[in-house]
Design an enzyme around this catalytic site. Structure first.
Site, short mmCIF file in Angstrom:
data_model
loop_
_atom_site.label_atom_id
_atom_site.label_comp_id
_atom_site.label_asym_id
_atom_site.label_seq_id
_atom_site.Cartn_x
_atom_site.Cartn_y
_atom_site.Cartn_z
N GLY A 165 0.78 -1.23 0.00
CA GLY A 165 0.00 0.00 0.00
C GLY A 165 0.81 1.28 0.00
CE LYS A 201 -13.06 3.06 -14.04
NZ LYS A 201 -13.52 4.47 -14.14
CG HIS A 208 -6.32 -9.74 -3.20
ND1 HIS A 208 -5.42 -8.70 -3.16
CD2 HIS A 208 -5.60 -10.83 -3.53
CE1 HIS A 208 -4.21 -9.16 -3.44
NE2 HIS A 208 -4.30 -10.45 -3.67
CE LYS A 237 -2.48 -11.23 -0.22
NZ LYS A 237 -1.64 -12.18 -1.00
CD GLU A 275 -1.06 -11.05 -4.70
OE1 GLU A 275 -1.46 -9.89 -4.52
OE2 GLU A 275 -0.49 -11.72 -3.82
NE ARG A 291 6.91 -12.56 -1.67
CZ ARG A 291 5.69 -12.58 -1.17
NH1 ARG A 291 5.17 -13.71 -0.73
NH2 ARG A 291 4.95 -11.48 -1.10
CB VAL A 294 2.15 -15.38 4.25
CG1 VAL A 294 1.69 -15.68 5.68
CG2 VAL A 294 3.31 -14.39 4.25
NE ARG A 337 -1.34 -13.64 5.99
CZ ARG A 337 -0.62 -13.04 5.06
NH1 ARG A 337 0.26 -12.10 5.40
NH2 ARG A 337 -0.77 -13.34 3.78
#
Length: 451
Positions: A165, A201, A208, A237, A275, A291, A294, A337
């Site tokens: 972010g 946009k 997500h 997340k 993603e 990679r 998590v 998490r």
């Protein structure tokens, strides 16, 4: 196959890699800072090397320290885990130049996907659907206005080298563009040493969704379905599930096939995650992580594949041990998490663990490096564990998650466990009716009551 690998990471992911290597009869080397001398990954590895003081820049982010540890121990390969140097193309090249195998993608692929603009161009060429936006970096306000007129408001200004972010601004109208453009460039320069930004946009209420892919560098690639990662706080997340509660089997097969074919054409090697933002039945590529993620355990759980083991195998030059036809989705998995943070403000809460009890039973897994008496250092990310549950369907998985959270005991510090107890009481969580904005709106309205 490798005889010895070095793990250039810490915490639960380092321990996860140690476990996979042990099952493959591969010796492991743990590197650590002085703050992590009593960490579980250090205790469990066959050898350990201290590579510096607590600050990451002087230890886990030090290529010199890591390469020296390789030389001292004779490690043939380096597994970077996630974070730290895992997506650093320069480090991957240094490893290669020293005749050591980097357990991950090629330097070229890390570079391409680490540059958000180049990643989008590449994916477009490979037939992956992308968010409408600028084809290159926007370096002047005049160009920003032209692109904005072309794609329309609202729009999103994003750092080319960004993540988490930072360097990201939502612009609702032309009046906000100048300030947002300058602010995003400034944040990007401070965070990444690069002030290049681009414009996309802005989708007002997307989910997500990410697709797990795997390639062997020999032109073979598969997808392992999608993960739903919409429950986020400040673009981080906290609650993930596989499969997504809104993606149909036909959609899964279609977007998965597109992603796998793209990776096969690239001759991508290792684990990767593509993603997307998903809205109104359409997928829009936003980035690729080169990679292990998590949240990889939920994919492992529903497909029965050890992704870390497979990373090591293909890095050693072996082909994929499974084909797309071998992959069958079974049941539903959820990961939460657990962070060392104090609610309701998510303040860091390092300290000594006076008691740790992991939940158990059918369909319950916890990835954590905690133990009774361990002291969580204040220098690193607050993630201290991941609780993963599996059920025959989503409803069963949610019930199992509630039961496992009741069993989980982490005393001596504050954690985010109460957050998940509260989330499981929400009708929207039970039904799967949420977007990327849901959690932050919920936190604003309800979390202040959680203690």
């Amino acid at each position: 196959m490798f005889q010895k690998i070095l793990i250039a990471n810490r915490g639960e992911i380092a321990l996860r890699i140690v476990r996979a290597a042990k099952e493959m009869d591969i010796a492991t080397v743990a590197v650590h800072s002085t703050a992590d001398s009593d960490a579980m990954h250090v205790r469990m590895a066959d050898e350990s090397v201290c590579i510096g003081p607590p600050p990451s820049i002087s230890s886990y982010l030090s290529p010199v320290g890591i390469m020296s540890a390789c030389e001292i121990t004779g490690a043939e390969a380096i597994h970077p885990g996630y974070g730290f140097l895992s997506e650093n193309a320069l480090f991957a090249q240094v490893v290669k130049d020293h005749g050591i195998t980097f357990i991950g993608p090629t330097t070229e692929h890390i570079q391409i996907m680490g540059n958000k603009i180049e990643a989008k161009k590449t994916m477009k060429k490979l037939g992956v659907p992308c968010v409408p936006g600028s084809a290159s970096a926007i370096d002047t306000l005049e160009r920003a206005h032209k692109v904005a007129e072309m794609i329309g408001y609202p729009l999103l200004i994003k750092a080319k080298a960004g993540g988490g972010g930072r360097g990201m601004k939502v612009i609702s109208s032309a009046d906000e563009l100048e300030n947002g453009f300058r602010t995003a460039r400034g944040e990007s320069r401070i965070a990444f040493g690069d002030d290049d930004v681009y414009i996309e946009k802005y989708l007002n209420n997307p989910r997500h969704i990410e697709v797990q892919i795997f390639g062997d560098g020999l032109g073979n690639a598969v997808h392992l379905g999608e993960r739903e990662c919409s429950l986020q706080r400040r673009h981080q997340k906290i609650f993930e599930e596989a499969p997504s509660p809104v993606i149909t089997a036909e959609q899964r097969e279609n977007i998965g096939r597109i992603c796998a074919e793209a990776m096969a054409e690239m001759k991508y090697i290792g684990a990767g995650t593509i993603e997307f933002l998903y809205q109104s039945g359409e997928f829009y590529f936003i980035e690729m992580n080169t990679r292990i993620q998590v949240e990889h355990p939920i994919t492992e759980t529903v497909y029965g594949i050890d992704l870390v083991r497979e990373q090591i195998r293909v890095a050693a030059g072996l082909p994929l041990s499974f084909s797309q036809d071998d992959l069958t989705l079974k049941g539903h998995a959820i990961e939460v998490r657990i962070n060392a943070e104090k609610l309701p403000n998510f303040d860091p809460s390092p300290g000594r663990i006076s008691q740790f009890h992991a939940p158990g039973g059918l369909g319950v897994r916890i990835d954590s490096a905690l133990y009774d008496g361990y002291t969580i250092p204040p220098h690193y990310d607050s993630l201290i564990g991941k609780l993963i549950v599996h059920g025959e369907n989503r409803h069963a998985a949610l019930i199992r998650l509630s039961r496992a959270l009741d069993e989980l005991v982490i005393d001596g510090i504050n954690t985010t466990i109460p957050l998940f107890h509260s989330l499981l009481e929400e009708p929207d969580i039970e039904s799967g009716n949420y977007s990327i904005h849901w959690l932050e709106n919920w936190i604003e309205s309800k979390l202040r009551h959680i203690q």
